[in-house]
Design a protein around this motif. Structure first.
Motif, PDB file in Angstrom:
ATOM      1  N   GLU A  73      -8.520  27.130 112.171  1.00  0.00           N
ATOM      2  CA  GLU A  73      -7.785  26.337 112.792  1.00  0.00           C
ATOM      3  C   GLU A  73      -7.661  25.074 112.629  1.00  0.00           C
ATOM      4  O   GLU A  73      -6.609  24.434 113.451  1.00  0.00           O
ATOM      5  N   PHE A  74      -7.796  24.193 112.128  1.00  0.00           N
ATOM      6  CA  PHE A  74      -7.504  23.484 111.034  1.00  0.00           C
ATOM      7  C   PHE A  74      -6.443  22.678 110.137  1.00  0.00           C
ATOM      8  O   PHE A  74      -6.150  21.897 110.216  1.00  0.00           O
ATOM      9  N   GLY A  75      -5.966  24.475 110.048  1.00  0.00           N
ATOM     10  CA  GLY A  75      -5.029  24.166 109.182  1.00  0.00           C
ATOM     11  C   GLY A  75      -3.904  24.569 110.020  1.00  0.00           C
ATOM     12  O   GLY A  75      -4.125  25.232 111.106  1.00  0.00           O
ATOM     13  N   PRO A  76      -2.387  24.634 108.985  1.00  0.00           N
ATOM     14  CA  PRO A  76      -1.687  25.230 109.550  1.00  0.00           C
ATOM     15  C   PRO A  76      -1.744  27.231 109.705  1.00  0.00           C
ATOM     16  O   PRO A  76      -0.402  27.684 109.977  1.00  0.00           O
ATOM     17  N   ARG A  77      -2.103  27.696 108.938  1.00  0.00           N
ATOM     18  CA  ARG A  77      -2.435  28.748 109.157  1.00  0.00           C
ATOM     19  C   ARG A  77      -3.267  29.194 109.608  1.00  0.00           C
ATOM     20  O   ARG A  77      -4.104  30.192 109.163  1.00  0.00           O
ATOM     21  N   PRO A  78      -3.920  29.190 110.858  1.00  0.00           N
ATOM     22  CA  PRO A  78      -5.102  29.666 110.900  1.00  0.00           C
ATOM     23  C   PRO A  78      -5.224  31.584 111.059  1.00  0.00           C
ATOM     24  O   PRO A  78      -4.218  31.982 111.231  1.00  0.00           O
ATOM     25  N   GLY A  79      -6.267  31.930 110.345  1.00  0.00           N
ATOM     26  CA  GLY A  79      -6.186  33.278 110.300  1.00  0.00           C
ATOM     27  C   GLY A  79      -5.491  33.998 109.710  1.00  0.00           C
ATOM     28  O   GLY A  79      -5.053  35.350 110.159  1.00  0.00           O
ATOM     29  N   HIS A 201      -8.097  27.177 102.563  1.00  0.00           N
ATOM     30  CA  HIS A 201      -7.084  29.356 102.909  1.00  0.00           C
ATOM     31  C   HIS A 201      -5.642  28.968 104.231  1.00  0.00           C
ATOM     32  O   HIS A 201      -5.597  29.444 104.395  1.00  0.00           O
ATOM     33  N   ALA A 202      -6.542  27.744 105.403  1.00  0.00           N
ATOM     34  CA  ALA A 202      -5.499  27.462 106.401  1.00  0.00           C
ATOM     35  C   ALA A 202      -4.483  26.188 106.038  1.00  0.00           C
ATOM     36  O   ALA A 202      -3.989  26.174 107.014  1.00  0.00           O
ATOM     37  N   GLY A 203      -5.097  25.548 105.161  1.00  0.00           N
ATOM     38  CA  GLY A 203      -3.995  24.820 104.365  1.00  0.00           C
ATOM     39  C   GLY A 203      -4.237  23.133 105.205  1.00  0.00           C
ATOM     40  O   GLY A 203      -4.061  22.353 105.224  1.00  0.00           O
ATOM     41  N   ALA A 204      -5.494  23.668 105.924  1.00  0.00           N
ATOM     42  CA  ALA A 204      -6.423  22.114 106.003  1.00  0.00           C
ATOM     43  C   ALA A 204      -6.362  20.541 105.527  1.00  0.00           C
ATOM     44  O   ALA A 204      -6.425  21.130 103.895  1.00  0.00           O
TER      45      ALA A 204
END
Length: 339
Positions: A73-79, A201-204
């Motif tokens: 949730e802390f990156g631009p690609r959550p989930g 992997h979410a881009g945080a």
């Protein structure tokens, strides 16, 4: 030491995280993880599949995948698809350690069913754990080399923790320090990895990924200490556990070690009694009675509170979004389980 395993809890995807939209995203992500996990565990020959799926199908809280999804949730690609793969990898590695732990502990039950070593054999259980590591390694290779490198370090810490527990503290090493190192390596490191990989992997940002990694480690330590306290002090009607299981196995966890340090009649009796596994119910009940009168519980809770304060420091490094509040809520929930 029960490696984070008490009686079955509600599935992680069903936990109320305090925000409706976040609940929906995490529930969807958990469903995706479960689907991928089922697909991965059913790969290969038929005679392998039932062994490899045995513990996954028995249930489990799936706490580590949920940690990865919350971290995303802390990156631009959550989930995202990569986050789901990372969450699945962490759960498969966790499952593999359970197969191996059960062989080393000669366990007969896990998650309410026969352990794989008891149902089949030690050799089958070890090989089932190895197959899980093979599946996890293939998924890692599909992500990137950074994930492979990270897990090479994680594997080393997991094995070091198991070896450390097996050989016991070296001469001159404080047993409490030894215990803390073991749980950091055996339990903390994999929850830390879940936070790290979910954020990565979410881009945080690097700052947030680092905070999530450290936070996961502290949550894992809290989780294990609380589990070990439940083994000693819980009401079996509520926990579903038989108190004193670790004592019967000759495993002395934090509240026991702290109680044994006491300069009191209870401490002296515990030092005399706890020289190895307790083989009869009378001795177990006597030890539990001494522990109940000792300060072991209060001192162990103080260590938990110290870890919770360290977790709060990492939470303060994260932005004020629903996922941060959910992680704070999970930390407090972990502590509250001890009652």
């Amino acid at each position: 030491m029960t490696n984070g395993q008490t009686n079955p809890q509600p599935h992680a995807g069903a936990v109320d995280l305090g925000d409706a939209d976040l609940n929906a995203r995490i529930a969807e992500g958990m469903a995706d993880v479960e689907k991928l996990l089922h697909s991965e565990l059913n790969r290969g020959e038929g005679f392998i599949q039932d062994k490899v799926t045995h513990l996954a199908e028995a249930g489990g809280k799936r706490f580590r995948p949920m940690m990865a999804l919350l971290a995303s949730e802390f990156g631009p690609r959550p989930g995202s698809e990569k986050v789901v793969q990372a969450a699945c990898i962490v759960e498969m590695v966790h499952l593999s350690t359970l197969y191996h732990d059960d062989v080393m502990d000669e366990a007969e039950r896990r998650r309410g069913v026969d352990s794989a070593n008891h149902r089949w054999s030690n050799s089958v259980a070890i090989l089932a754990g190895d197959i899980l590591l093979a599946h996890a390694s293939r998924l890692m290779s599909e992500l990137d080399t950074a994930t492979v490198a990270h897990f090479s370090q994680t594997f080393e810490e997991l094995v070091t923790g198991q070896m450390r527990e097996t050989v016991g503290p070296a001469q001159g090493i404080d047993p409490v320090d030894h215990y803390m190192d073991v749980i950091r390596e055996k339990t903390g490191v994999l929850i830390a990895s879940a936070g790290y990989l979910g954020g990565l992997h979410a881009g945080a940002s690097e700052e947030h990924v680092d905070a999530l990694y450290r936070l996961g480690g502290h949550i894992g330590i809290i989780f294990q200490i609380v589990d070990d306290m439940i083994d000693i002090f819980s009401d079996p009607e509520e926990s579903g556990k038989t108190p004193g299981t670790d004592l019967r196995e000759g495993v002395f966890t934090l509240p026991v070690l702290l109680a044994m340090e006491e300069d009191t009649p209870e401490g002296a009796q515990l030092r005399e009694l706890l020289t190895g596994p307790l083989n009869d119910d009378t001795s177990v009940h006597h030890a539990l009675s001494l522990l109940a009168r000792s300060t072991g519980r209060q001192k162990a809770l103080a260590v938990v509170e110290d870890q919770l304060a360290l977790a709060e420091e990492q939470l303060d490094r994260l932005p004020d979004i629903p996922a941060t509040q959910a992680l704070r809520q999970l930390s407090c929930y972990t502590v509250s389980r001890v009652g």
